[in-house]
Motif scaffolding. Structure first.
Motif, PDB file in Angstrom:
ATOM      1  N   VAL A 360       0.879  -1.172   0.000  1.00  0.00           N
ATOM      2  CA  VAL A 360       0.000   0.000   0.000  1.00  0.00           C
ATOM      3  C   VAL A 360       0.917   1.222   0.000  1.00  0.00           C
ATOM      4  CG1 VAL A 360      -1.785   1.295   1.217  1.00  0.00           C
ATOM      5  CG2 VAL A 360      -1.787  -1.218   1.305  1.00  0.00           C
ATOM      6  N   VAL A 361       0.879   1.994  -1.081  1.00  0.00           N
ATOM      7  CA  VAL A 361       1.710   3.197  -1.187  1.00  0.00           C
ATOM      8  C   VAL A 361       0.789   4.401  -1.079  1.00  0.00           C
ATOM      9  CG1 VAL A 361       3.259   4.537  -2.661  1.00  0.00           C
ATOM     10  CG2 VAL A 361       3.455   2.038  -2.581  1.00  0.00           C
ATOM     11  N   LYS A 362       0.892   5.113   0.029  1.00  0.00           N
ATOM     12  CA  LYS A 362       0.037   6.276   0.298  1.00  0.00           C
ATOM     13  C   LYS A 362       0.569   7.486  -0.462  1.00  0.00           C
ATOM     14  CE  LYS A 362      -3.082   8.682   2.671  1.00  0.00           C
ATOM     15  NZ  LYS A 362      -3.001   9.854   1.757  1.00  0.00           N
ATOM     16  N   LEU A 363      -0.308   8.122  -1.254  1.00  0.00           N
ATOM     17  CA  LEU A 363       0.067   9.313  -2.016  1.00  0.00           C
ATOM     18  C   LEU A 363      -0.398  10.571  -1.301  1.00  0.00           C
ATOM     19  CD1 LEU A 363      -0.918   8.129  -5.615  1.00  0.00           C
ATOM     20  CD2 LEU A 363       1.366   8.140  -4.589  1.00  0.00           C
ATOM     21  N   THR A 376      -5.501   9.546  -2.056  1.00  0.00           N
ATOM     22  CA  THR A 376      -5.464   8.251  -2.734  1.00  0.00           C
ATOM     23  C   THR A 376      -4.272   7.425  -2.276  1.00  0.00           C
ATOM     24  OG1 THR A 376      -4.177   9.197  -4.546  1.00  0.00           O
ATOM     25  CG2 THR A 376      -6.572   9.139  -4.822  1.00  0.00           C
ATOM     26  N   ALA A 377      -4.285   6.165  -2.682  1.00  0.00           N
ATOM     27  CA  ALA A 377      -3.166   5.255  -2.451  1.00  0.00           C
ATOM     28  C   ALA A 377      -3.074   4.308  -3.638  1.00  0.00           C
ATOM     29  CB  ALA A 377      -3.360   4.468  -1.158  1.00  0.00           C
ATOM     30  N   ILE A 378      -1.922   3.684  -3.788  1.00  0.00           N
ATOM     31  CA  ILE A 378      -1.745   2.668  -4.818  1.00  0.00           C
ATOM     32  C   ILE A 378      -1.741   1.303  -4.134  1.00  0.00           C
ATOM     33  CG2 ILE A 378      -0.366   1.891  -6.776  1.00  0.00           C
ATOM     34  CD1 ILE A 378       1.108   4.603  -6.641  1.00  0.00           C
ATOM     35  N   GLU A 390       1.727 -12.457   3.630  1.00  0.00           N
ATOM     36  CA  GLU A 390       2.473 -12.640   4.878  1.00  0.00           C
ATOM     37  C   GLU A 390       2.746 -11.298   5.533  1.00  0.00           C
ATOM     38  OE1 GLU A 390       5.969 -14.950   4.274  1.00  0.00           O
ATOM     39  OE2 GLU A 390       4.879 -16.685   3.473  1.00  0.00           O
ATOM     40  N   ASN A 391       3.396 -10.420   4.788  1.00  0.00           N
ATOM     41  CA  ASN A 391       3.671  -9.069   5.274  1.00  0.00           C
ATOM     42  C   ASN A 391       3.258  -8.076   4.197  1.00  0.00           C
ATOM     43  OD1 ASN A 391       5.329  -9.450   7.891  1.00  0.00           O
ATOM     44  ND2 ASN A 391       6.328 -10.845   6.444  1.00  0.00           N
ATOM     45  N   VAL A 392       2.554  -7.038   4.594  1.00  0.00           N
ATOM     46  CA  VAL A 392       2.168  -5.983   3.659  1.00  0.00           C
ATOM     47  C   VAL A 392       3.115  -4.807   3.838  1.00  0.00           C
ATOM     48  CG1 VAL A 392       0.342  -4.413   2.918  1.00  0.00           C
ATOM     49  CG2 VAL A 392      -0.238  -6.724   3.711  1.00  0.00           C
ATOM     50  N   TRP A 393       3.658  -4.334   2.728  1.00  0.00           N
ATOM     51  CA  TRP A 393       4.619  -3.233   2.755  1.00  0.00           C
ATOM     52  C   TRP A 393       3.877  -1.912   2.592  1.00  0.00           C
ATOM     53  CZ3 TRP A 393       6.794  -0.009  -1.338  1.00  0.00           C
ATOM     54  CH2 TRP A 393       7.963   0.668  -0.973  1.00  0.00           C
ATOM     55  N   ASP A 451      -9.396  -5.608  11.758  1.00  0.00           N
ATOM     56  CA  ASP A 451     -10.570  -5.640  10.888  1.00  0.00           C
ATOM     57  C   ASP A 451     -10.206  -5.318   9.441  1.00  0.00           C
ATOM     58  OD1 ASP A 451     -13.192  -6.347  10.731  1.00  0.00           O
ATOM     59  OD2 ASP A 451     -13.995  -4.392  11.343  1.00  0.00           O
ATOM     60  N   TYR A 452      -8.999  -5.735   9.030  1.00  0.00           N
ATOM     61  CA  TYR A 452      -8.493  -5.574   7.667  1.00  0.00           C
ATOM     62  C   TYR A 452      -8.388  -4.101   7.257  1.00  0.00           C
ATOM     63  CZ  TYR A 452      -9.078 -10.584   7.480  1.00  0.00           C
ATOM     64  OH  TYR A 452      -8.975 -11.929   7.756  1.00  0.00           O
ATOM     65  N   ASP A 453      -8.171  -3.249   8.223  1.00  0.00           N
ATOM     66  CA  ASP A 453      -7.918  -1.832   7.947  1.00  0.00           C
ATOM     67  C   ASP A 453      -6.556  -1.724   7.256  1.00  0.00           C
ATOM     68  OD1 ASP A 453      -7.244   0.944   8.118  1.00  0.00           O
ATOM     69  OD2 ASP A 453      -8.629   1.166   9.789  1.00  0.00           O
ATOM     70  N   LEU A 454      -6.505  -1.034   6.124  1.00  0.00           N
ATOM     71  CA  LEU A 454      -5.261  -0.904   5.366  1.00  0.00           C
ATOM     72  C   LEU A 454      -4.728   0.526   5.339  1.00  0.00           C
ATOM     73  CD1 LEU A 454      -6.111  -3.178   2.293  1.00  0.00           C
ATOM     74  CD2 LEU A 454      -4.768  -3.767   4.317  1.00  0.00           C
ATOM     75  N   SER A 455      -5.270   1.399   6.191  1.00  0.00           N
ATOM     76  CA  SER A 455      -4.767   2.771   6.231  1.00  0.00           C
ATOM     77  C   SER A 455      -3.415   2.804   6.931  1.00  0.00           C
ATOM     78  CB  SER A 455      -5.762   3.694   6.938  1.00  0.00           C
ATOM     79  OG  SER A 455      -6.089   3.191   8.214  1.00  0.00           O
TER      80      SER A 455
END
Length: 498
Positions: A360-363, A376-378, A390-393, A451-455
Motif C-alpha cells: 500500500v503506497v500512500k500518495l 489516494t493510495a496505490i 504474509e507481510n504488507v509493505w 478488521d483488515y484496515d489498510l490505512s
C-alpha cells in the motif's frame, strides 16, 4: 525528449484553436488527432508505394485507394501531401465535404495493420474546426514539424495530452506521468504478458508499459514472436467514451504500438466471461464516480462483492480479469483502505486472505491537483486464489516532486526513487524497519486483528521528542522579574518627562 521547438509549435497549434473559438482541450486534442492520423496514413501509403517499386509487387490495402470516388474525384486529393498545398478555402471544403466521410465509411474497409486499431473508432468522428484559416494554419504547423526522431511523435502527443487541465466527467482525471511510471517500474511488465487497463482513457498506463518493455528488452522488436505479440496482443484498453478511445488508440500508435486492442466497453456493466483470468498485469486508475444502480452492474461482479460503489466494483473486476499469478497496480481513494461498510471489509479481506496483498503506497492528497484534491493510495496485489499474504509493505509518500497546490511547481526532489529502491528490498531490508520510518511492513495477522484496515496511519508509530519544560514556579518567577523590569522602566520614563 521533445524539443523546445516542437513544444513551441504545439503551443502555437493550441493557441490557434483557442483564438479560433475552440476552448475545450478534449476537442482540440481530438481534432489534432485526426490530422496526425491523416499524416500518418499518407506516410504509411508512401512507404508501401516505395516498397512496391523496389519489390515489383503491387501494394495492397492502401488507405487511399487508386482511382476516383463515386463522383469522379480522385482519392489522392485526400492525402496529406496533396491537400497541404491547397489554398485554405479549398482545403476547408475538402474536409467539410469529403474527408470525414472517407474516415468514417471508406477507410475502415480499406486499412489493415497499424491503421485498423484507430480506424475502427472513427464511426463518430466529427470535423469541428470552425474556419478555413484555423485549419490551414494548423496543417501548416504540423507539416513543418520535424517528427523524424524515433520517439518524437509519442513525446509530442504526450505533451499535447499534458494540456488537459480540467477534470473530466464521472470522476475521470488524467494520472500524472511520473506516478504511472512508478507503478509500471514496480510491476515490471515482461514480454508475452497481456496487459490491461479497464478504464483506459488516454491509455497512459499502456503507453508507459510499452515504453518500459522497449527500454528493458533490447530484442523485443527484433524477435518475430515478441514483436508480433507486442504490436497485436499485448495491450488492452477499455473505455465507454468514444472520444477517449480515439485519443487513446492514437496515443499508442504514436508510441509505436501498431495494433493495440482499444475497445468500447462499460467495464462495470458488461459481463466478462470472455475476459476471465486473461491478463497477466492490470494497471489502472479507475473513475471514482460514487454509486451505481444494481441494475447497471454486471452480475458476475456482484457475485464477488455486493455493492454500488464503483471503486469497490473495479477492484472486483480486476480480480476477475487477472489470471492466477497475475499482478495489479491500481489507484484507489483512501476510503477503500478503511471504509467500515460490509462491502469494504469483505473486499479487503478477500484481497488479503484470498490472494496476496503486496503493498500500500500512500500518495499525498495534492497529487491530482488541479483536477481534484482527493486522497489516494496505490494498491499492489497478486491474484493467487489461495492466499499468500504474509507481510504488507507500506510507504508514506510525502513528496512526488511537485508542490501540492494547484500550480504543481517542480521541486527538484521527490520520494519516488526511494519508493522504488525500498520496494526492491521489501523482502529483506524492509522487514526490519521501524514503524516510525517512512516505510515499514505489517504482518497479515495484525491486519486481520484490525478488521483488515489498510490505512497507513493505523500502523505507523509517531516518535515524540522529549521536551524539558520549566516548572510552573520557575515560569511564574520569570514573569515576576519581567513585570518588575517593565515597572522600573516606566518609572524612569516618568522621571524624564517631568
Amino acid at each position: 525528449m521533445i524539443t523546445g521547438e516542437i513544444k513551441s509549435q504545439v503551443d502555437k497549434v493550441w493557441n490557434t484553436f483557442w483564438t479560433g473559438g475552440i476552448s475545450n482541450p478534449i476537442e482540440i486534442i481530438e481534432q489534432v488527432t485526426y490530422l496526425l492520423f491523416l499524416k500518418r496514413l499518407d506516410e504509411a501509403q508512401t512507404r508501401a508505394e516505395k516498397q512496391a517499386l523496389r519489390t515489383k509487387v503491387p501494394a495492397r490495402n492502401l488507405p487511399f485507394p487508386p482511382g476516383n470516388d463515386a463522383l469522379g474525384r480522385p482519392w489522392s486529393d485526400l492525402r496529406w501531401k496533396s491537400f497541404q498545398n491547397d489554398s485554405k478555402d479549398v482545403m476547408f471544403k475538402l474536409f467539410t465535404d469529403r474527408m470525414f466521410v472517407f474516415l468514417r465509411e471508406v477507410l475502415p474497409t480499406q486499412s489493415n495493420g497499424e491503421e485498423s486499431s484507430y480506424a475502427k473508432h472513427l464511426e463518430g468522428a466529427r470535423f469541428t474546426i470552425p474556419t478555413a484559416n484555423v485549419l490551414g494554419t494548423v496543417v501548416d504547423i504540423i507539416t513543418n514539424m520535424d517528427m523524424s526522431g524515433k520517439d518524437t511523435k509519442g513525446d509530442l502527443y504526450e505533451y499535447m495530452l499534458s494540456k488537459l487541465s480540467t477534470a473530466g466527467t464521472n470522476g475521470q482525471f488524467r494520472t500524472p506521468r511520473h506516478i504511472i511510471d512508478l507503478m509500471v517500474r514496480m510491476q515490471a511488465p515482461q514480454p508475452m504478458e497481456e496487459i490491461c487497463d479497464p478504464a483506459s482513457g488516454t491509455c497512459g498506463f499502456l503507453v508507459q508499459a510499452s515504453e518500459y518493455l522497449r527500454s528493458n528488452n533490447k530484442t523485443l522488436l527484433i524477435d518475430p514472436e515478441t514483436r508480433n505479440f507486442y504490436n497485436n496482443q499485448q495491450f488492452h484498453g477499455f473505455d465507454f467514451d468514444n472520444t477517449m478511445l480515439r485519443i487513446g488508440a492514437m496515443n499508442l500508435l504514436q508510441h509505436g504500438v501498431e495494433n493495440p486492442e482499444v475497445t468500447y466497453r462499460d467495464s462495470l456493466a458488461n459481463l466478462h466471461e470472455t475476459e476471465d483470468e486473461k491478463y497477466s498485469l492490470i494497471l489502472a486508475n479507475p473513475p471514482f464516480a460514487g454509486s451505481l444502480d444494481y441494475d447497471n452492474v454486471a452480475k458476475d461482479l456482484l457475485s464477488i462483492v455486493k455493492t454500488k460503489k464503483t471503486e469497490l466494483l473495479f477492484l472486483a473486476l480486476f480480480l476477475r480479469l487477472l489470471k492466477p499469478g497475475g499482478r495489479a497496480a491500481v489507484i484507489v481513494p483512501d476510503g477503500v483502505l478503511f471504509g467500515s461498510t460490509k462491502a469494504h471489509k469483505e473486499l479487503r479481506k478477500l484481497i488479503v486472505d484470498g490472494h496476496r496483498l503486496d503493498a500500500v503506497v500512500k500518495l499525498p492528497s495534492g497529487v491530482f491537483k488541479p483536477y481534484a484534491g482527493v486522497s489516494t493510495a496505490i494498491l499492489f496485489f497478486t491474484k493467487t486464489n489461495a492466499g499468500g499474504t504474509e507481510n504488507v509493505w507500506f510507504y508514506d509518500v510525502k513528496s512526488d516532486g511537485f508542490s501540492l497546490d494547484d500550480k504543481r511547481t517542480p521541486l527538484g526532489s521527490d520520494d519516488l526513487t526511494d519508493v522504488y529502491n525500498r520496494w526492491m528490498t521489501r523482502s529483506t531490508t524492509e522487514l526490519t524497519r521501524a514503524r516510525t520510518d517512512q516505510s515499514f511492513t505489517v504482518p497479515r495477522s495484525e491486519i486481520e486483528a484490525n478488521d483488515y484496515d489498510l490505512s497507513l496511519n493505523r500502523y505507523k508509530e509517531i516518535e515524540y521528542d522529549e521536551v524539558d519544560h520549566k516548572s510552573p514556579e520557575e515560569i511564574l518567577g520569570a514573569l515576576d522579574d519581567l513585570e518588575a523590569s517593565i515597572l522600573a522602566g516606566m518609572a524612569e520614563l516618568r522621571e524624564l518627562l517631568k
